[in-house]
Structures are given as structure tokens and as C-alpha cells.
Scaffold this active site. Structure first.
Site, PDB file in Angstrom:
ATOM      1  CG  ASN A   9      -1.731   1.201   1.428  1.00  0.00           C
ATOM      2  OD1 ASN A   9      -1.811   2.049   0.530  1.00  0.00           O
ATOM      3  ND2 ASN A   9      -2.364   1.324   2.583  1.00  0.00           N
ATOM      4  CD1 TRP A  10       3.498   0.918  -2.852  1.00  0.00           C
ATOM      5  CD2 TRP A  10       3.628   2.095  -4.752  1.00  0.00           C
ATOM      6  NE1 TRP A  10       4.200   0.167  -3.766  1.00  0.00           N
ATOM      7  CE2 TRP A  10       4.292   0.865  -4.938  1.00  0.00           C
ATOM      8  CE3 TRP A  10       3.579   2.999  -5.821  1.00  0.00           C
ATOM      9  CZ2 TRP A  10       4.912   0.521  -6.136  1.00  0.00           C
ATOM     10  CZ3 TRP A  10       4.187   2.657  -7.023  1.00  0.00           C
ATOM     11  CH2 TRP A  10       4.851   1.428  -7.177  1.00  0.00           C
ATOM     12  CE  LYS A  11      -0.248   3.303   4.639  1.00  0.00           C
ATOM     13  NZ  LYS A  11      -0.208   3.409   6.088  1.00  0.00           N
ATOM     14  CG  HIS A 100      -5.967   1.887   5.260  1.00  0.00           C
ATOM     15  ND1 HIS A 100      -5.532   2.853   6.133  1.00  0.00           N
ATOM     16  CD2 HIS A 100      -4.929   1.030   5.097  1.00  0.00           C
ATOM     17  CE1 HIS A 100      -4.281   2.582   6.482  1.00  0.00           C
ATOM     18  NE2 HIS A 100      -3.890   1.479   5.860  1.00  0.00           N
ATOM     19  CD  GLU A 102      -3.036   5.544   6.730  1.00  0.00           C
ATOM     20  OE1 GLU A 102      -3.034   5.594   5.486  1.00  0.00           O
ATOM     21  OE2 GLU A 102      -2.092   5.047   7.391  1.00  0.00           O
ATOM     22  CD  GLU A 174      -3.618  -2.526   7.398  1.00  0.00           C
ATOM     23  OE1 GLU A 174      -2.490  -2.715   6.927  1.00  0.00           O
ATOM     24  OE2 GLU A 174      -4.312  -1.534   7.139  1.00  0.00           O
ATOM     25  N   GLY A 180       2.258   2.304  10.855  1.00  0.00           N
ATOM     26  CA  GLY A 180       3.224   3.383  10.710  1.00  0.00           C
ATOM     27  C   GLY A 180       3.903   3.798  12.003  1.00  0.00           C
ATOM     28  CB  SER A 220       5.054  -1.538  12.231  1.00  0.00           C
ATOM     29  OG  SER A 220       4.627  -0.210  12.413  1.00  0.00           O
ATOM     30  N   GLY A 241       2.750  -1.152   4.325  1.00  0.00           N
ATOM     31  CA  GLY A 241       2.782   0.276   3.999  1.00  0.00           C
ATOM     32  C   GLY A 241       4.208   0.732   3.751  1.00  0.00           C
ATOM     33  N   GLY A 242       4.814   1.343   4.769  1.00  0.00           N
ATOM     34  CA  GLY A 242       6.149   1.947   4.640  1.00  0.00           C
ATOM     35  C   GLY A 242       7.173   1.057   3.945  1.00  0.00           C
TER      36      GLY A 242
HETATM   37  P1  PGA Z   1       2.685   0.294   7.686  1.00  0.00           P
HETATM   38  O1  PGA Z   1       1.229   0.497   7.044  1.00  0.00           O
HETATM   39  O2  PGA Z   1       3.235  -0.989   7.135  1.00  0.00           O
HETATM   40  O3  PGA Z   1       3.464   1.501   7.251  1.00  0.00           O
HETATM   41  O4  PGA Z   1       2.492   0.249   9.161  1.00  0.00           O
HETATM   42  C1  PGA Z   1       0.360  -0.575   6.828  1.00  0.00           C
HETATM   43  C2  PGA Z   1      -0.922  -0.080   6.210  1.00  0.00           C
HETATM   44  O5  PGA Z   1      -1.339   1.040   6.515  1.00  0.00           O
HETATM   45  O6  PGA Z   1      -1.546  -0.770   5.377  1.00  0.00           O
END
Ligand code: PGA
Length: 257
Positions: A9-11, A100, A102, A174, A180, A220, A241-242
Site C-alpha cells: 500500500n503505497w498510500k 483502511h 486512515e 491492521e 506506521g 509496521s 505500507g512503509g
Molecule cells: P505500515 O502500514 O506498514 O506503514 O504500518 C500498513 C498499512 O497502513 O496498510
């Protein structure tokens, strides 16, 4: 046997040029054929989706796909700034991340809105990657199972009766406190939630459906902790994500499955 899945997930990161470089660098180092039962999914921002889909296009047979990070719940219309499920599909996506945390937190998406999005995604033959997970306070109050059960019952279950042939949603657990933050759920914490989610599906739709749904862990995840998470019996991969923005880390995670 259910699919193993690693989704990136590149956001809201990467220009089309950056996206091209990232996907090429990552693809160069994936060893295809090693793990036949694995799907790798790149979820770039909308502006890079067609480009990334084109680059990975001939690798679909190797289990490499693209996905959107969101879509609107209506098919089309006057919704300035929004993207429809059919637009994602025609840009090459086979998956879409929905629910998600966010989106829930910053864009006020409720379980009801997410359910409508799941419905339109399925109608357009996109596989939803349905996200659920509790906040830190909810875990401290020992309400994490209750929260996840509610998110799944209201967001995902209403659409299970209308699944198109050959399409099955993916679930991503998640925990919000792990996204993050550098703090990961322990393998035990993740496994007990994944087992719980699978038993919710078994209770409602039977053991067959429960055994075939892929449940991913997200929060994470990195190459150092992914191995011990993925070895758990109910963890079928990760939503990353990251670490998906760094080819060597993403590859490390893929190789740990
Ligand atoms: P993260 O994000 O790996 O940076 O914690 C995961 C996600 O939001 O899908």
C-alpha cells in the site's frame, strides 16, 4: 489451498516516474515460480495505477497484480475528486483496499459507507482487501475482538451473499496502533485475532468459506518481523505500507513467506 498474498500500500507517495522506478526495481528481484501460491499486489496512487498495471501486465500469470487504495460507492456521477470502481478496473486493477483505518479516521468512513464500497467493488469484479482493526484504547479496554467483529459484520458480511463467481474478498487485520508506528502486533496477538476472524466467517458461512479466505496482517511489518508472523497458521500474508516503498524491504518480506 488459500492464497498467500503480499500487498504493498503505497498510500499518497510517488510520482509516476518514482512509481515506475519502484515497481521495476521490485519486480527485478522477485523470483517467480518459487512460490506458486503467492500473489503480490502493488497498490499505487491513482495517478500511477495505469502505468504500474502496464509494467506488471504480462506478470499476472505469475501472480502479480495491481489494486486501488479506495473507490467511491456510486458507479458514476457528480462526485468531484472521486474515482469509481469501474475506473480502477479499466486502469488495470484487480483489487481495491477498502476500509483502511486512515480512510475511517481522516475521511469519516463508517462501516455502512465501507459496505457500499465493497458492494460496488464486487459488482465491478474487483477483489476487496477489507481492512479492520482496533485502536490502542480499544485494545487496552480489551474490546479488540468486539470492535473487529462489528467492523466485519457491518462492513463485509452484508455483501457476502452477493459474491460474483470466482471472487472472494481478502481481509486485512491492521491494529491501528501498529500502523506506521514501528510497533508490531506480536505473532500471538495477530494469530489470535486472525483465528477469531476466521471463526466469525465459519460461524456465518461454514468451514469451507472460512478455510478459503486469505487473512493478511498489516502494521509496521518489515523483513525482520514478517517471518514469525507469516508462519502463524491463520496469517496468510501482509498488507505492507512503509516497507513497500523500499524494494529491498518489500522483497525481504515477500521472501519470508
Ligand atoms: P505500515 O502500514 O506498514 O506503514 O504500518 C500498513 C498499512 O497502513 O496498510
Amino acid at each position: 489451498m488459500r492464497k498467500k498474498i503480499i500487498a504493498g500500500n503505497w498510500k499518497m507517495n510517488n510520482s509516476p516516474e518514482d512509481s515506475k522506478n519502484l515497481v521495476r526495481d521490485t519486480m527485478r528481484n522477485i523470483s517467480f515460480g518459487k512460490e506458486k501460491n503467492l500473489n503480490v499486489i502493488f497498490c499505487p496512487p491513482f495517478t500511477s495505477l495505469s502505468l504500474v498495471s502496464e509494467i506488471i501486465g504480462h506478470h499476472k500469470e505469475n501472480g502479480v497484480f495491481t489494486g486501488g487504495q479506495n473507490c467511491h460507492w456510486e458507479e458514476r456521477g457528480a462526485f468531484t475528486g472521486e474515482i469509481s470502481a469501474s475506473m480502477l478496473k479499466s486502469s488495470g486493477a484487480d483489487y481495491v483496499i477498502l476500509g483502511h483505518s486512515e480512510r475511517r479516521q481522516y475521511f469519516n468512513e463508517t462501516d455502512e459507507i465501507i459496505s457500499k464500497k465493497i458492494k460496488v467493488a464486487l459488482k465491478n469484479h474487483l477483489i476487496p482487501v477489507f481492512c479492520c482493526g482496533e485502536k490502542l484504547l480499544e485494545r487496552k479496554d480489551h474490546r479488540h475482538f468486539e470492535i473487529v467483529e462489528k467492523q466485519i459484520s457491518l462492513g463485509l458480511f452484508p455483501n457476502f451473499s452477493e459474491l460474483p463467481e470466482g471472487i472472494f474478498p481478502v481481509i486485512a487485520y491492521e491494529p491501528v496502533w501498529a500502523i506506521g508506528t514501528g510497533e508490531t502486533a506480536t505473532p500471538n496477538q495477530a494469530q489470535e485475532m486472525h483465528f477469531f476472524i476466521r471463526s466469525l466467517i465459519a460461524k456465518k458461512f461454514g468451514n469451507g468459506k472460512a478455510a478459503s479466505v486469505s487473512i493478511l496482517y498489516g502494521g509496521s511489518c518489515n523483513p525482520k518481523n514478517s517471518g514469525e508472523l507469516f508462519i502463524q497458521p491463520d496469517i496468510d500474508g501482509g498488507l505492507i505500507g512503509g516497507a513497500s516503498l523500499k524494494p529491498e524491504e518489500f522483497i525481504g518480506i515477500i521472501n519470508s513467506i
